[in-house]
Write an enzyme that holds these catalytic residues in place. Structure first.
Site, PDB file in Angstrom:
ATOM      1  N   SER A   9      57.157  65.874   4.063  1.00 17.99           N
ATOM      2  CA  SER A   9      58.553  65.583   3.728  1.00 17.99           C
ATOM      3  C   SER A   9      58.970  64.146   4.028  1.00 17.99           C
ATOM      4  CB  SER A   9      59.486  66.537   4.486  1.00 17.99           C
ATOM      5  OG  SER A   9      59.435  66.300   5.878  1.00 17.99           O
ATOM      6  N   LYS A  66      63.347  63.604  10.322  1.00 19.54           N
ATOM      7  CA  LYS A  66      64.006  63.121   9.101  1.00 19.54           C
ATOM      8  C   LYS A  66      64.609  61.744   9.382  1.00 19.54           C
ATOM      9  CE  LYS A  66      63.417  67.207   7.100  1.00 19.54           C
ATOM     10  NZ  LYS A  66      62.409  67.390   6.042  1.00 19.54           N
TER      11      LYS A  66
END
Length: 309
Positions: free
Chosen positions: A90, A160
């Site tokens: 990701s 993230k």
């Protein structure tokens, strides 16, 4: 003679010659042994005894040294730096699956909060990793993870990039760019090649509550980030209390070693205009509120003094 009478022979017995030595000779030999200068090998024996004591001393101290090393490793992992392993794609191309990153856990202890553009590790806010299988490490792996010598395998953490912080308004329309407080971000430096900013999941505008952050993966079309959890409490935002720390370097493998800086697009001077204006106005308002009573008090004193005269 006394010697012959004791031995039963006229000549001294072999092996008892030392006993027949004069007192002076015995004294000299004793002094030589005591001084360590005897010629009978006593000095070598003392040296061997010293080496044995040193060797025994080392083995006695070894458990203490190991204990101190483990304690320091645990303290570093708890308060300073911790290693984390990247389990997914990701954050490509910034981070690859299997990379080990070091996370700064010190600055949050001094009140520092995540800033736009930083790559952060945070605990699952609740529901983000639902259904994700958790690895089952062995005893050794658990121990090494506990003291910080190996990335955590059991904890449900995510990594993230921070796009917006408390007080920001963030939005992204299909075919457009991510905007923070109305200013578009140029994300070419870190978005995965061929990805769009948000075409797979447009969002906003969303006002990020104070004490929370909006996060997105760099591989936008392969990241279940804030966009996909807006139905949960916080509308996809993450509490800063859940943030473990900022990932600041890729430490492993060696050929991937690199720092994780904040991209230049987040340095726009007017990106946080709304927040900056509010913070600038607050001191002025407080100063005005404090000055009014002082002015009124001074005028009252002057008025009362003139009347009395």
């Amino acid at each position: 003679m006394a010697v012959g009478a004791r031995s039963g022979h006229d000549d001294p017995e072999e092996g008892h010659e030392q006993l027949a030595e004069s007192p002076e000779t015995v004294t000299d030999a004793t002094e030589q042994r005591n001084d360590g200068r005897g010629g009978d090998g006593s000095e070598a024996e003392d040296g061997g005894s010293t080496d044995m004591r040193k060797q025994r001393s080392f083995w006695k101290e070894l458990p203490l040294l190991i204990g101190i090393a483990l304690l320091l490793a645990l303290l570093i992992k708890t308060f300073l730096v911790q290693a984390f392993s990247i389990p997914s794609d990701s954050m490509q191309d910034t981070l690859q699956r299997g990379d080990r990153v070091l996370v700064d856990k010190l600055t949050p202890w001094f009140g520092s909060e995540p800033e736009r553009g930083e790559v952060v590790v945070f605990h699952d806010p609740g529901g983000w990793l639902e259904g994700t299988p958790t690895p089952d490490p062995n005893v050794v792996q658990k121990f090494l993870s506990f003291i910080g010598l190996m990335p955590s395998a059991e904890e449900k953490d995510l990594i993230k990039r921070v796009i917006a912080v408390g007080g920001d308004t963030v939005a992204c329309e299909k075919g457009g760019k991510v905007e923070v407080n109305g200013h578009p971000l140029n994300e070419d430096a870190y978005i995965y090649p061929g990805n769009t900013p948000c075409d797979d999941e447009p969002f906003g505008p969303i006002k990020v509550p104070e004490g929370r952050i909006w996060v997105m993966g760099d591989h936008r079309q392969n990241s279940l980030d804030s966009r996909y959890h807006q139905e949960l409490p916080g509308r996809g935002t993450v509490s800063t209390k859940e943030v473990v720390g900022r990932a600041f370097v890729v430490a492993w493998p060696v050929n991937r070693w690199s720092f994780l800086p904040v991209p230049d697009t987040f340095d726009q001077s007017d990106l946080g205009t709304a927040v900056a204006a509010a913070s600038t106005a607050a001191p002025g308002a407080l100063g005005l509120a404090g000055a009014v009573p002082l002015v009124l008090w001074r005028r009252r004193r002057l008025t009362s003094g003139g009347t009395a005269g």
